[in-house]
Design a protein around this motif. Structure first.
Motif, short mmCIF file in Angstrom:
data_model
loop_
_atom_site.label_atom_id
_atom_site.label_comp_id
_atom_site.label_asym_id
_atom_site.label_seq_id
_atom_site.Cartn_x
_atom_site.Cartn_y
_atom_site.Cartn_z
N ARG A 170 0.78 -1.26 -0.01
CA ARG A 170 -0.22 -0.01 0.15
C ARG A 170 0.77 1.35 0.04
O ARG A 170 0.24 2.33 -0.29
N TYR A 171 2.37 1.06 0.38
CA TYR A 171 3.21 2.33 0.61
C TYR A 171 3.77 2.56 -0.82
O TYR A 171 4.73 3.26 -0.88
N TYR A 172 3.49 1.48 -1.64
CA TYR A 172 4.29 1.40 -3.06
C TYR A 172 3.32 1.41 -4.12
O TYR A 172 3.27 0.41 -4.87
N PRO A 173 2.48 2.45 -4.38
CA PRO A 173 1.69 2.44 -5.81
C PRO A 173 2.37 2.51 -6.93
O PRO A 173 3.47 2.66 -7.03
N ARG A 174 1.58 1.94 -7.78
CA ARG A 174 2.21 1.67 -9.08
C ARG A 174 2.71 3.13 -9.73
O ARG A 174 3.76 3.32 -10.39
N PRO A 179 -1.56 7.87 -6.80
CA PRO A 179 -2.01 7.08 -6.01
C PRO A 179 -3.50 6.28 -5.87
O PRO A 179 -4.23 7.52 -6.08
N SER A 180 -3.80 5.25 -5.62
CA SER A 180 -5.10 4.65 -5.70
C SER A 180 -5.80 5.04 -4.26
O SER A 180 -5.03 5.12 -3.43
N SER A 181 -6.70 4.68 -4.40
CA SER A 181 -7.61 4.77 -3.11
C SER A 181 -7.19 3.74 -1.99
O SER A 181 -7.22 3.86 -0.77
N ARG A 182 -6.36 2.64 -2.47
CA ARG A 182 -5.83 1.61 -1.45
C ARG A 182 -4.42 1.96 -1.03
O ARG A 182 -3.86 1.22 -0.26
N SER A 183 -3.84 3.10 -1.70
CA SER A 183 -2.54 3.54 -1.18
C SER A 183 -2.69 4.12 0.01
O SER A 183 -3.62 4.84 0.48
N SER A 184 -1.50 4.20 0.87
CA SER A 184 -1.37 5.09 2.09
C SER A 184 0.07 5.82 2.15
O SER A 184 1.10 5.46 1.52
N ALA A 185 0.06 6.79 2.61
CA ALA A 185 1.26 7.53 2.80
C ALA A 185 1.84 7.29 4.19
O ALA A 185 1.28 6.84 5.24
#
Length: 203
Positions: A170-174, A179-185
């Motif tokens: 989730r901390y490495y979006p494509r 970043p998608s909604s499933r990504s996190s910072a």
């Protein structure tokens, strides 16, 4: 002669097929050859048996020349085909085993341990390493950001426990810029360290 009997067979049985007739004739010929092969060659009828086998083999050659259904391969041909398939499978198995042995060289029973509660601090450091530049070029570069997640999962653990891939990805979006909604910072409280370039030393 064969075609004559084939036409008679097809005309007599409405649901009969040429393939069915061919299979029947082929099996009859093979049985006859097998019987002649086992007869005593030292009897007075050996010459006749030899001649019969010769004619049967010639008929087999005729059947082979007109076969459309691959029903007339010899036993030796079938064995050769199977041996060829086995050889290919053995080569594929050997390649897979070699690849596995090569991959196992990079496995370890002693992964790097992250102190409990500081998993995201390490992830943040890796993300900062990925942003470093030398002479306006990336110091390290990966075509796919997810490679970093795989690296962390494979060689790190937290408090002696494996790190799940879904926890890292989730901390490495494509696309880091979208970043998608499933990504996190990374939360600010986990950004404990900064990587600062060293000052050039005069020689």
């Amino acid at each position: 002669m064969y075609k004559y009997h084939l036409q008679f067979f097809l005309s007599k049985y409405d649901d009969a097929t040429a393939q069915e007739f061919f299979r029947y004739v082929w099996e009859v010929i093979q049985d006859a050859i097998a019987q002649l092969r086992h007869k005593d060659r030292y009897t007075s009828g050996h010459a006749l048996n030899f001649r019969n086998k010769f004619h049967l083999h010639r008929f087999v050659e005729y059947l082979q020349s007109m076969a459309e259904w691959k029903l007339c391969r010899t036993h030796a041909a079938i064995i050769a085909a199977k041996e060829g398939q086995i050889k290919i499978l053995k080569e594929q198995l050997q390649r897979l085993m070699d690849q596995r042995r090569e991959a196992e060289k990079w496995d370890t029973d002693f992964p790097i341990n992250i102190v409990s509660g500081h998993f995201l601090t390490v992830v943040d450091l890796f993300k900062k390493i990925a942003e470093l530049k030398v002479d306006d070029k990336e110091l390290v570069f990966s075509q796919m950001p997810i490679t970093w997640a795989k690296l962390i999962c494979r060689y790190f653990q937290e408090d002696g426990e494996p790190i799940k891939f879904d926890r890292v990805r989730r901390y490495y979006p494509r696309d880091p810029n979208k970043p998608s909604s499933r990504s996190s910072a990374i939360p600010s409280e986990n950004k404990r360290f900064s990587i600062i370039p060293a000052k050039s030393r005069a020689i």
